[in-house]
Scaffold this motif. Structure first.
Motif, PDB file in Angstrom:
ATOM      1  N   ALA A 142       0.434  -1.035  -0.125  1.00  0.00           N
ATOM      2  CA  ALA A 142      -0.230   0.069  -0.103  1.00  0.00           C
ATOM      3  C   ALA A 142       0.803   1.403   0.026  1.00  0.00           C
ATOM      4  O   ALA A 142       0.549   2.711  -0.208  1.00  0.00           O
ATOM      5  N   GLY A 143       2.378   1.239  -0.265  1.00  0.00           N
ATOM      6  CA  GLY A 143       3.000   2.415  -0.028  1.00  0.00           C
ATOM      7  C   GLY A 143       3.352   2.684   0.846  1.00  0.00           C
ATOM      8  O   GLY A 143       3.863   4.228   1.322  1.00  0.00           O
ATOM      9  N   ASP A 144       2.988   2.010   2.388  1.00  0.00           N
ATOM     10  CA  ASP A 144       2.748   2.841   3.780  1.00  0.00           C
ATOM     11  C   ASP A 144       4.411   1.968   4.159  1.00  0.00           C
ATOM     12  O   ASP A 144       4.786   3.450   5.124  1.00  0.00           O
ATOM     13  N   THR A 145       5.369   1.523   3.750  1.00  0.00           N
ATOM     14  CA  THR A 145       6.257   1.690   4.021  1.00  0.00           C
ATOM     15  C   THR A 145       7.874   1.139   2.903  1.00  0.00           C
ATOM     16  O   THR A 145       6.786   0.747   2.211  1.00  0.00           O
ATOM     17  N   THR A 146       8.617   1.779   3.426  1.00  0.00           N
ATOM     18  CA  THR A 146       9.818   1.529   1.863  1.00  0.00           C
ATOM     19  C   THR A 146       9.909  -0.778   2.203  1.00  0.00           C
ATOM     20  O   THR A 146      10.693  -0.518   1.172  1.00  0.00           O
ATOM     21  N   ILE A 147       9.446  -1.187   2.551  1.00  0.00           N
ATOM     22  CA  ILE A 147      10.129  -2.111   2.868  1.00  0.00           C
ATOM     23  C   ILE A 147       9.114  -3.168   2.229  1.00  0.00           C
ATOM     24  O   ILE A 147       7.763  -3.180   2.444  1.00  0.00           O
ATOM     25  N   ASP A 148       9.587  -4.083   1.533  1.00  0.00           N
ATOM     26  CA  ASP A 148       8.720  -5.441   1.067  1.00  0.00           C
ATOM     27  C   ASP A 148       8.936  -6.627   1.131  1.00  0.00           C
ATOM     28  O   ASP A 148      10.317  -6.852   1.402  1.00  0.00           O
ATOM     29  N   ALA A 149       9.027  -7.561   0.324  1.00  0.00           N
ATOM     30  CA  ALA A 149       9.454  -8.745   0.241  1.00  0.00           C
ATOM     31  C   ALA A 149      10.557  -9.406   0.066  1.00  0.00           C
ATOM     32  O   ALA A 149      11.368  -9.665   0.527  1.00  0.00           O
ATOM     33  N   GLY A 150      11.330  -8.385  -0.849  1.00  0.00           N
ATOM     34  CA  GLY A 150      12.374  -8.383  -1.982  1.00  0.00           C
ATOM     35  C   GLY A 150      13.500  -8.006  -0.987  1.00  0.00           C
ATOM     36  O   GLY A 150      14.154  -9.196  -0.764  1.00  0.00           O
ATOM     37  N   THR A 151      13.581  -7.182   0.092  1.00  0.00           N
ATOM     38  CA  THR A 151      13.923  -6.943   1.105  1.00  0.00           C
ATOM     39  C   THR A 151      14.340  -8.248   2.085  1.00  0.00           C
ATOM     40  O   THR A 151      15.702  -8.578   1.941  1.00  0.00           O
ATOM     41  N   TYR A 152      13.637  -8.802   2.589  1.00  0.00           N
ATOM     42  CA  TYR A 152      13.401  -9.880   3.609  1.00  0.00           C
ATOM     43  C   TYR A 152      14.671 -10.977   2.471  1.00  0.00           C
ATOM     44  O   TYR A 152      15.326 -11.553   3.228  1.00  0.00           O
ATOM     45  N   VAL A 153      13.538 -11.174   1.364  1.00  0.00           N
ATOM     46  CA  VAL A 153      14.423 -12.390   0.328  1.00  0.00           C
ATOM     47  C   VAL A 153      15.784 -11.974   0.736  1.00  0.00           C
ATOM     48  O   VAL A 153      16.490 -12.691   0.719  1.00  0.00           O
ATOM     49  N   THR A 154      16.420 -11.046   0.319  1.00  0.00           N
ATOM     50  CA  THR A 154      17.579 -10.529  -0.232  1.00  0.00           C
ATOM     51  C   THR A 154      18.554 -10.435   1.662  1.00  0.00           C
ATOM     52  O   THR A 154      19.755 -11.214   1.315  1.00  0.00           O
ATOM     53  N   ARG A 155      18.357  -9.953   2.919  1.00  0.00           N
ATOM     54  CA  ARG A 155      18.323 -10.273   3.368  1.00  0.00           C
ATOM     55  C   ARG A 155      18.947 -11.340   4.783  1.00  0.00           C
ATOM     56  O   ARG A 155      19.662 -11.777   4.911  1.00  0.00           O
ATOM     57  N   LEU A 156      17.756 -12.240   3.822  1.00  0.00           N
ATOM     58  CA  LEU A 156      17.893 -14.223   4.243  1.00  0.00           C
ATOM     59  C   LEU A 156      19.123 -14.804   3.227  1.00  0.00           C
ATOM     60  O   LEU A 156      19.475 -15.278   4.159  1.00  0.00           O
ATOM     61  N   LYS A 157      18.999 -14.432   2.236  1.00  0.00           N
ATOM     62  CA  LYS A 157      19.997 -15.311   1.431  1.00  0.00           C
ATOM     63  C   LYS A 157      21.779 -14.249   2.027  1.00  0.00           C
ATOM     64  O   LYS A 157      22.681 -14.914   1.658  1.00  0.00           O
ATOM     65  N   SER A 158      21.422 -13.466   2.372  1.00  0.00           N
ATOM     66  CA  SER A 158      23.028 -12.822   2.536  1.00  0.00           C
ATOM     67  C   SER A 158      23.841 -14.035   4.277  1.00  0.00           C
ATOM     68  O   SER A 158      24.670 -13.376   4.164  1.00  0.00           O
ATOM     69  N   ILE A 159      22.267 -13.992   4.763  1.00  0.00           N
ATOM     70  CA  ILE A 159      22.553 -14.222   5.959  1.00  0.00           C
ATOM     71  C   ILE A 159      23.437 -15.799   5.048  1.00  0.00           C
ATOM     72  O   ILE A 159      24.586 -16.515   5.278  1.00  0.00           O
ATOM     73  N   ALA A 160      22.638 -16.545   4.734  1.00  0.00           N
ATOM     74  CA  ALA A 160      23.398 -18.263   3.222  1.00  0.00           C
ATOM     75  C   ALA A 160      24.574 -17.729   2.699  1.00  0.00           C
ATOM     76  O   ALA A 160      25.444 -19.154   2.492  1.00  0.00           O
TER      77      ALA A 160
END
Length: 217
Positions: A142-160
């Motif tokens: 809805a545009g209420d935050t700049t964080i989206d699903a892709g951001t989480y995927v990228t962060r999770l992949k960076s751990i792996a």
């Protein structure tokens, strides 16, 4: 609550060392890293709910409710250190909660049943967290935050991908040097310099870690 737009705590924050990062839950100092740190430290104390003078079912429900809210807040904080350490704490709680509950009500439960109870609790909490996270992504779309699903995927992949593995290896060595009391709160940078960078350090020589992440590790 603030991250979901239900309350506004900005007026309560001070102006010293404020590091506001929009789009994620913030500590009162405006830092999501410190926010996730507080949650990980505090979460095991929720186990005291199992000692309350309530019916066993209400004790379990209250513990799972608190754990669900804390885990959801930890996940949407977008802090990889909080995710890894929080997962360890959550597994510990799932392992000991059935034992504590059995002890408090004066019953004995077989290890197999305790295991299944722990697995069931983890499954229910995970489902509730997934539902809350879905609401968070709806807010993002809805545009209420700049964080989206892709951001989480990228962060999770960076751990792996291992960009935090050097810090994990160093932290383990520090833990071996201070096995009982630890090295002290917020002392990572100091101990790294002392034991890994100084010529007379036990683990010298060791290449410098990324300075920005080092200061807050």
């Amino acid at each position: 609550l603030e991250a979901f737009g239900l309350v506004d705590l900005q007026a309560l924050r001070g102006t010293t060392m404020v590091d506001v990062r929009p789009g994620t839950p913030q500590s009162m100092a405006g830092n999501p890293g410190w926010f996730s740190e507080y949650i990980v430290y505090a979460l095991p104390y929720a186990l005291v709910l199992l000692a309350r003078p309530w019916r066993p079912g209400w004790r379990v429900v209250s513990l799972m409710g608190v754990t669900t809210l804390a885990t959801l807040a930890l996940f949407v904080s977008l802090q990889r250190g909080g995710w890894v350490s929080g997962a360890v704490v959550a597994l510990y709680m799932a392992a000991v909660a059935p034992l504590l509950l059995s002890s408090s009500v004066g019953t004995s439960v077989s290890p197999r049943r305790q295991l299944w109870r722990g697995i069931g609790a983890v499954a229910v909490v995970s489902a509730l967290v997934a539902g809350g996270f879905s609401m968070w992504l709806t807010k993002a779309r809805a545009g209420d935050t700049t964080i989206d699903a892709g951001t989480y995927v990228t962060r999770l992949k960076s751990i792996a991908d291992g960009d935090r593995l050097p810090y994990l290896a160093v932290s383990w060595k520090m833990a071996l040097l201070h096995p009982v009391l630890g090295g002290g709160h917020e002392s990572f940078a100091y101990l790294y310099d002392l034991h890994f960078q100084q010529p007379d350090g036990l683990y010298h020589p060791m290449p410098p870690l990324v300075q920005g992440a080092l200061l807050f590790s």
